[in-house]
Design a protein around this motif. Structure first.
Motif, PDB file in Angstrom:
ATOM      1  N   ILE A  78      49.319  19.664  77.174  1.00 21.93           N
ATOM      2  CA  ILE A  78      48.150  20.074  76.391  1.00 21.93           C
ATOM      3  C   ILE A  78      48.493  20.380  74.942  1.00 21.93           C
ATOM      4  CG2 ILE A  78      46.882  21.001  78.390  1.00 21.93           C
ATOM      5  CD1 ILE A  78      47.624  23.830  77.266  1.00 21.93           C
ATOM      6  N   GLY A  79      49.769  20.314  74.580  1.00 21.50           N
ATOM      7  CA  GLY A  79      50.100  20.621  73.189  1.00 21.50           C
ATOM      8  C   GLY A  79      51.577  20.458  72.910  1.00 21.50           C
ATOM      9  N   LYS A  80      51.967  20.959  71.738  1.00 19.47           N
ATOM     10  CA  LYS A  80      53.361  20.824  71.330  1.00 19.47           C
ATOM     11  C   LYS A  80      53.843  22.049  70.583  1.00 19.47           C
ATOM     12  CE  LYS A  80      54.405  15.978  71.271  1.00 19.47           C
ATOM     13  NZ  LYS A  80      54.416  14.710  70.586  1.00 19.47           N
ATOM     14  N   VAL A  81      55.157  22.222  70.557  1.00 19.49           N
ATOM     15  CA  VAL A  81      55.764  23.276  69.750  1.00 19.49           C
ATOM     16  C   VAL A  81      55.840  22.784  68.312  1.00 19.49           C
ATOM     17  CG1 VAL A  81      57.835  24.680  69.398  1.00 19.49           C
ATOM     18  CG2 VAL A  81      57.120  24.053  71.729  1.00 19.49           C
ATOM     19  N   THR A  82      55.452  23.668  67.384  1.00 18.02           N
ATOM     20  CA  THR A  82      55.458  23.289  65.964  1.00 18.02           C
ATOM     21  C   THR A  82      56.357  24.246  65.184  1.00 18.02           C
ATOM     22  OG1 THR A  82      53.590  24.760  65.511  1.00 18.02           O
ATOM     23  CG2 THR A  82      53.061  22.481  66.113  1.00 18.02           C
TER      24      THR A  82
ATOM     25  N   LEU B 262      42.271  21.883  73.480  1.00 16.59           N
ATOM     26  CA  LEU B 262      41.434  22.376  74.581  1.00 16.59           C
ATOM     27  C   LEU B 262      40.738  21.247  75.340  1.00 16.59           C
ATOM     28  CD1 LEU B 262      39.895  25.698  73.233  1.00 16.59           C
ATOM     29  CD2 LEU B 262      42.197  25.180  74.029  1.00 16.59           C
ATOM     30  N   ASP B 263      40.616  20.068  74.683  1.00 15.32           N
ATOM     31  CA  ASP B 263      40.034  18.926  75.394  1.00 15.32           C
ATOM     32  C   ASP B 263      40.905  18.494  76.571  1.00 15.32           C
ATOM     33  OD1 ASP B 263      37.710  18.637  73.993  1.00 15.32           O
ATOM     34  OD2 ASP B 263      38.559  17.241  72.519  1.00 15.32           O
ATOM     35  N   LEU B 264      42.185  18.866  76.519  1.00 12.30           N
ATOM     36  CA  LEU B 264      43.119  18.393  77.546  1.00 12.30           C
ATOM     37  C   LEU B 264      43.283  19.373  78.701  1.00 12.30           C
ATOM     38  CD1 LEU B 264      45.887  16.959  75.161  1.00 12.30           C
ATOM     39  CD2 LEU B 264      44.005  15.738  76.258  1.00 12.30           C
ATOM     40  N   VAL B 265      42.707  20.571  78.557  1.00 11.31           N
ATOM     41  CA  VAL B 265      42.857  21.585  79.616  1.00 11.31           C
ATOM     42  C   VAL B 265      41.996  21.197  80.821  1.00 11.31           C
ATOM     43  CG1 VAL B 265      42.434  24.006  80.234  1.00 11.31           C
ATOM     44  CG2 VAL B 265      43.334  23.425  77.956  1.00 11.31           C
TER      45      VAL B 265
ATOM     46  N   GLY C  88      40.921  17.599  69.935  1.00 17.05           N
ATOM     47  CA  GLY C  88      41.297  16.384  69.223  1.00 17.05           C
ATOM     48  C   GLY C  88      41.928  16.776  67.904  1.00 17.05           C
ATOM     49  N   GLU C  89      41.404  16.231  66.814  1.00 17.01           N
ATOM     50  CA  GLU C  89      41.967  16.544  65.500  1.00 17.01           C
ATOM     51  C   GLU C  89      41.298  17.765  64.881  1.00 17.01           C
ATOM     52  OE1 GLU C  89      44.724  15.225  64.065  1.00 17.01           O
ATOM     53  OE2 GLU C  89      44.818  14.318  66.067  1.00 17.01           O
ATOM     54  N   LYS C  90      40.209  18.204  65.497  1.00 18.77           N
ATOM     55  CA  LYS C  90      39.455  19.312  64.915  1.00 18.77           C
ATOM     56  C   LYS C  90      40.127  20.654  65.239  1.00 18.77           C
ATOM     57  CE  LYS C  90      34.946  21.494  64.897  1.00 18.77           C
ATOM     58  NZ  LYS C  90      34.045  22.026  65.896  1.00 18.77           N
ATOM     59  N   VAL C  91      40.480  21.378  64.171  1.00 20.63           N
ATOM     60  CA  VAL C  91      41.127  22.681  64.379  1.00 20.63           C
ATOM     61  C   VAL C  91      40.068  23.748  64.624  1.00 20.63           C
ATOM     62  CG1 VAL C  91      42.538  24.468  63.300  1.00 20.63           C
ATOM     63  CG2 VAL C  91      43.136  22.048  63.001  1.00 20.63           C
ATOM     64  N   LEU C  92      40.203  24.465  65.735  1.00 14.58           N
ATOM     65  CA  LEU C  92      39.234  25.509  66.087  1.00 14.58           C
ATOM     66  C   LEU C  92      39.700  26.890  65.649  1.00 14.58           C
ATOM     67  CD1 LEU C  92      38.808  24.416  69.820  1.00 14.58           C
ATOM     68  CD2 LEU C  92      37.311  23.762  67.919  1.00 14.58           C
ATOM     69  N   ALA C  93      41.016  27.082  65.686  1.00 14.10           N
ATOM     70  CA  ALA C  93      41.571  28.389  65.331  1.00 14.10           C
ATOM     71  C   ALA C  93      43.026  28.192  64.945  1.00 14.10           C
ATOM     72  CB  ALA C  93      41.482  29.347  66.509  1.00 14.10           C
ATOM     73  N   ALA C  94      43.474  28.965  63.973  1.00 17.84           N
ATOM     74  CA  ALA C  94      44.886  28.914  63.581  1.00 17.84           C
ATOM     75  C   ALA C  94      45.298  30.311  63.126  1.00 17.84           C
ATOM     76  CB  ALA C  94      45.107  27.894  62.464  1.00 17.84           C
ATOM     77  N   VAL C  95      46.106  30.951  63.938  1.00 20.28           N
ATOM     78  CA  VAL C  95      46.543  32.316  63.636  1.00 20.28           C
ATOM     79  C   VAL C  95      48.058  32.368  63.780  1.00 20.28           C
ATOM     80  CG1 VAL C  95      46.368  34.740  64.310  1.00 20.28           C
ATOM     81  CG2 VAL C  95      44.411  33.216  64.652  1.00 20.28           C
TER      82      VAL C  95
ATOM     83  N   LEU D  74      44.621  26.161  67.897  1.00 23.57           N
ATOM     84  CA  LEU D  74      43.795  25.584  68.963  1.00 23.57           C
ATOM     85  C   LEU D  74      42.978  24.457  68.372  1.00 23.57           C
ATOM     86  CD1 LEU D  74      42.630  28.974  70.481  1.00 23.57           C
ATOM     87  CD2 LEU D  74      44.602  27.584  71.124  1.00 23.57           C
ATOM     88  N   ARG D  75      42.971  23.336  69.074  1.00 21.76           N
ATOM     89  CA  ARG D  75      42.248  22.168  68.562  1.00 21.76           C
ATOM     90  C   ARG D  75      41.406  21.549  69.654  1.00 21.76           C
ATOM     91  NH1 ARG D  75      47.403  19.043  66.029  1.00 21.76           N
ATOM     92  NH2 ARG D  75      46.760  17.563  67.629  1.00 21.76           N
TER      93      ARG D  75
END
Lengths: 234, 735
Positions: B338-342, B288-291, B352-359, B349-350
């Motif tokens: 703003i991100g990558k396919v995993t 989200l820092d990159l949005v 930087g390295e901090k994960v904000l949400a993972a669903v 959602l992150r």
């Protein structure tokens, strides 16, 4: 001689492809799309500034477009006597750039209007209108929100005295009264030409009724006239 | 109860949904995660109240290249061309802020179309408003029409058709259904899939701001007087930005630079990210820092739920990122990785390295609870069938009635609306708005594409099954009336609150009827949208399953239009006129009542009628064709006379009352005109098609419409009638 035609594309132009398509269909010749950031134009014989909403028509129609790099080249070509045709937004841009006098105001009912209107050809001796006859009534669509022509009284007199009003909104029988100009144009002006006779601006869209399938052919002579002028020059 | 003890409340979830989420996650979701569930499980995104019923709709057919579930459906048109098309609602935003609500509805559906790789070439709009005499309704009408016009006009996409109806049921809750169609090569369909682990997720177009936050949840609630506070839920459109975004996107697709893409519509980054990952069965993360933000200080959940317009999400191979940036630079647009396919299946959602949400993405997209809502037949249903129609039957001043009808809000000329839309840009419009369907030529071919939208919601209200079937049949007949073969449909199902069993009954019955008619007419449903909660102060709108139909004519030279062409041409009425005044416009005009049995429909005959029209057009037998709808034969004849200012003299021999003969709305009827020398060939084709018909009269050069029915006569001066018909809507709409 070969005829070199440019159709200018501003961000927000939307009749650019239509004009290329029409020109090809009528003249059998190619037209080049030219991006507005082009700072040098080779010597095109004909430059078409198409309709659309250059820069979103934010601020005022054509007011931002006139600062695009390509405009100084268009001014240069116009001064050389090459043909410049501005249709709808193109006409608005030409007035903002000072190549044609006047301004285009909001339509009198303050609404966008897209419909067929009747025009009287007032001058059939220009480089753009030779294949029409003077007084001929033609049907051409308009499609604009700001098409009400306005100009200082003294300048309007000059335009009229010099036969520079090329098209007027009229009734189907060719008579002219204020209610025939759906946008409230001063003196029913629909299209004007510059003093040099090589820069024409018009609000109606001749390219939209230039093929039978589209319901009419009255726009076609404008393009054949241009072609004749350019070919005649060889 | 505070939000702390009932965290589901502020995310518009129920307690049982919250418990389901707890079970899926195996832990307490944090605020942001719950916000993701809240929007993805809203009706607007998750279709939890409608999915069970939508399964009934036919979605397959040899013409279908892409059915429901993508940004838009795609059908094959012939000559290597395909059309992507879809319809979507923007009802609630338009109720609160008509101009922006309608404009962004148009913008959203346009993005859906170019996200498939198609260049949009036509838009339609289906609009419903309350009583037009009301000043608030006038403001809504003017705002909506300007909003649609300004957006579509600036985009350079012609708005070629649609439909507008007025009825008090839409008083506080207008309907704005926008449809768009784009053209593409059949072998170049793009999809919204986040495939390829390690591929880059790019956000392109406009910056993200606070507008439209939680729009999807807002769309899934009823409206009330308090909703003027909901203006922040309405997005703001910028058609110039969208025009640039469209050109840039089509340019990168042309250059084969993209793996998958999707527009950011309802629920913004949340739905586009989760859906792209969900469809591909992959995961993806966003930082989200990159949005790119429009203003500082947006919170995590605001960024994720913002519905700022004119944005797209792309998935691209790392080596193509630079080439994409170059194209967007040319158009002066942002394009940011703003991100990558995993491979982990998570929507993460992150910052930087901090994960904000993972669903897990599929929890959001595929595990939405599906509700089988209870439904029950409303009391009005049986009662309204037993209507007293004698008032209408006993009228005598037929000419006066025709004048009133043609100047009534639902039958008057729509020119005031479509003349505010550029319907010619693109140089493809060969049949303009105002007829049965619009027709566009397909560049590089002889083919033409017909489009129509339709729904008589009074029929649907009085008989949801039959009414919805009629909406499909009517839209298909509109397309056939220009000579095109109906091909496929999209829809927008506008209903009230589905938690009300009587509303849900309307929904169940209407989808039954829709499915039945779409099957019978071989016009599969390739996508669409459901809009529930269309209620204002607890009053539901008429159930309105709007149909957007498309069809193809092989050679536009054979196209038909509705206007009579020449005095002396014969007028033939194809179809059967019955004693059907129930649910009619004329009965409503006279009584103000929505009642009576809905006209009957024989779907098998409707299909034969469509085929007949396509064949008759192909054989160049006809001079004109016009489908009869509201206002029946008299209104239909007047509409055929208006374009070239011709007259008609007609004798009706139908075994019905004069009122039904003049104004009855029996279905599957078409008025055709033809030169006498084609009559024999026409009769042969009609016999072969097993269609009832009658030679009822002639086109004249007089300024007069005459219909004789036994001893009754309807006679009207056409130029006066045309003035009344033309001036009614501009006058009614004037502020």
């Amino acid at each position: 001689m070969s005829v070199k035609t440019a159709v200018v594309v501003f961000p927000g132009s939307n009749c650019d492809q239509d004009n290329v398509r029409s020109w090809k269909a009528i003249s059998g010749l190619d037209a080049q799309l030219v991006w507005h950031k082009e700072a040098s134009l080779p010597n095109y014989d004909l430059v078409i500034i198409p309709g659309g909403f250059a820069f979103g028509d934010y601020l005022r129609c054509g007011a931002i477009a006139r600062f695009s790099p390509v405009m100084s080249e268009i001014v240069r070509l116009a001064k050389r006597g090459n043909l410049v045709l501005g249709i709808c937004n193109g006409f608005q841009i030409l007035t903002e750039a000072g190549l044609l006098p006047g301004a285009l105001n909001h339509n009198k009912n303050l609404k966008y209007l897209c419909l067929d209107v009747f025009l009287r050809v007032e001058n059939a001796q220009t480089a753009f209108t030779g294949d029409y006859s003077k007084g001929q009534v033609i049907k051409i669509p308009i499609s604009h929100g700001c098409g009400g022509f306005s100009l200082k009284g003294s300048e309007l007199k000059t335009l009229n005295d010099r036969d520079r009003v090329v098209f007027r909104y009229c009734a189907p029988d060719g008579s002219v009264s204020a209610e025939d100009a759906p946008n409230g144009s001063l003196d029913n002006v629909a299209g004007i030409i510059n003093e040099g006779g090589n820069v024409l601006g018009m609000m109606p869209h001749p390219e939209r009724l230039a093929e039978k399938e589209l319901g009419g052919l009255d726009g076609r002579p404008l393009f054949t006239s241009i072609l004749r002028t350019l070919k005649g020059g060889s | 109860m505070s939000a702390g003890s009932a965290p589901w409340l502020e995310h518009n979830l129920t307690q049982s949904e919250y418990e389901l989420i707890l079970g899926l996650m195996g832990r307490e979701p944090n605020f942001l995660e719950l916000a993701l569930f809240g929007v993805m499980w809203s009706e607007h995104c998750g279709y939890k109240n409608s999915k069970a019923q939508l399964k009934k709709l036919p979605t397959q057919g040899p013409q279908v290249l892409q059915g429901p579930g993508e940004n838009a459906g795609v059908v094959y048109l012939g000559d290597g061309l395909a059309a992507a098309f879809k319809m979507e609602s923007h009802n609630h935003p338009s109720a609160i802020e008509p101009y922006q609500g309608a404009a962004t509805g148009v913008g959203g559906i346009i993005r859906d179309i170019f996200a498939m790789g198609a260049r949009p070439i036509a838009s339609l709009n289906s609009l419903r408003f309350g009583n037009v005499d009301d000043n608030h309704v006038k403001r809504l009408l003017n705002g909506v029409v300007s909003g649609i016009g300004d957006y579509g006009n600036c985009m350079g996409i012609p708005t070629v058709g649609g439909d507008v109806y007025f009825h008090p049921s839409y008083q506080g809750n207008p309907l704005v259904n926008a449809m768009c169609l784009g053209l593409m090569k059949a072998d170049k369909i793009y999809r919204g899939q986040a495939a390829g682990v390690g591929n880059v997720v790019m956000l392109v177009g406009a910056r993200t701001g606070r507008d439209g936050i939680k729009g999807a949840s807002f769309a899934s609630e009823e409206l009330s007087d308090l909703d003027q506070d909901k203006r922040p839920n309405v997005q703001v459109g910028d058609p110039f930005m969208e025009k640039l975004l469209m050109e840039a996107t089509l340019e990168i697709l042309e250059k084969d630079l993209v793996v998958g893409l999707q527009d950011l519509g309802a629920a913004g980054l949340t739905s586009s990210g989760a859906e792209m990952a969900g469809r591909a069965g992959s995961g993806l993360y966003m930082d989200l820092d990159l949005v790119p933000l429009r203003e500082k200080g947006l919170l995590d959940w605001e960024i994720m739920l913002s519905e700022s317009q004119e944005r797209m999400l792309l998935v691209v191979e790392p080596s193509k990122v630079e080439a994409i940036s170059e194209v967007f630079d040319k158009w002066d647009l942002l394009a940011v990785a703003i991100g990558k396919v995993t491979s982990d299946g998570n929507f993460t959602l992150r910052r930087g390295e901090k994960v904000l949400a993972a669903v897990p993405a599929q929890f959001l997209t595929d595990r939405v609870p599906i509700y089988q809502r209870p439904f029950s037949e409303p009391a009005y249903y049986q009662a309204a069938k037993k209507a007293d129609l004698t008032v209408t039957q006993n009228q005598g001043d037929w000419s006066g009635l025709l004048f009133k009808l043609m100047a009534s809000p639902n039958l008057s000329s729509r020119a005031w609306v479509y003349e505010q839309y550029d319907h010619m840009v693109g140089l493809n419009t060969v049949v303009r708005p105002g007829g049965d369907a619009a027709l566009l030529r397909l560049p590089g071919t002889r083919r033409g594409l017909a489009l129509s939208s339709d729904c008589n919601a009074r029929y649907v209200y009085l008989d949801p099954h039959l009414g919805a079937a009629i909406a499909v049949a009517e839209a298909a007949l509109n397309v056939a009336a220009v000579g095109a073969k109906p091909l496929a449909l999209t829809n927008c199902l506008n209903f009230g609150n589905p938690e009300n069993p009587e509303i849900y009954w309307q929904f169940v019955k209407a989808t039954d009827g829709l499915a039945q008619a779409a099957k019978a007419l071989n016009t599969p449903v390739t996508g669409g949208n459901v809009s529930f909660y269309n209620e204002y102060d607890k009053r539901a709108i008429f159930p309105t399953p709007t149909i957007g139909m498309i069809g193809v004519i092989e050679d536009i030279e054979n196209r038909l239009t509705h206007g009579f062409k020449k005095p002396g041409h014969l007028i033939v009425l194809v179809g059967e006129s019955k004693e059907e005044l129930g649910a009619s416009e004329v009965h409503y005009l006279l009584t103000g009542r929505d009642e009576g049995p809905v006209p009957s429909l024989d779907l098998e005959r409707a299909a034969r009628l469509n085929d007949f029209l396509v064949e008759a057009a192909k054989k160049s037998l006809l001079a004109s064709a016009h489908d009869l709808a509201e206002g029946g034969l008299a209104a239909g004849l007047a509409e055929c006379c208006f374009p070239l200012n011709l007259g008609a003299k007609v004798k009706s021999e139908a075994p019905v009352s004069a009122a039904a003969a003049f104004f009855g709305e029996s279905q599957s009827r078409v008025l055709i005109s033809l030169p006498e020398e084609n009559l024999r060939a026409l009769k042969a084709l009609l016999a072969q098609s097993r269609l009832p018909h009658g030679l009822i009269g002639q086109v004249t050069s007089e300024d007069r419409l005459t219909i004789d029915h036994g001893r009754e006569k309807l006679e009207a001066n056409l130029s006066d009638l045309k003035v009344a018909w033309s001036e009614a809507l501009p006058r009614a709409a004037a502020l």
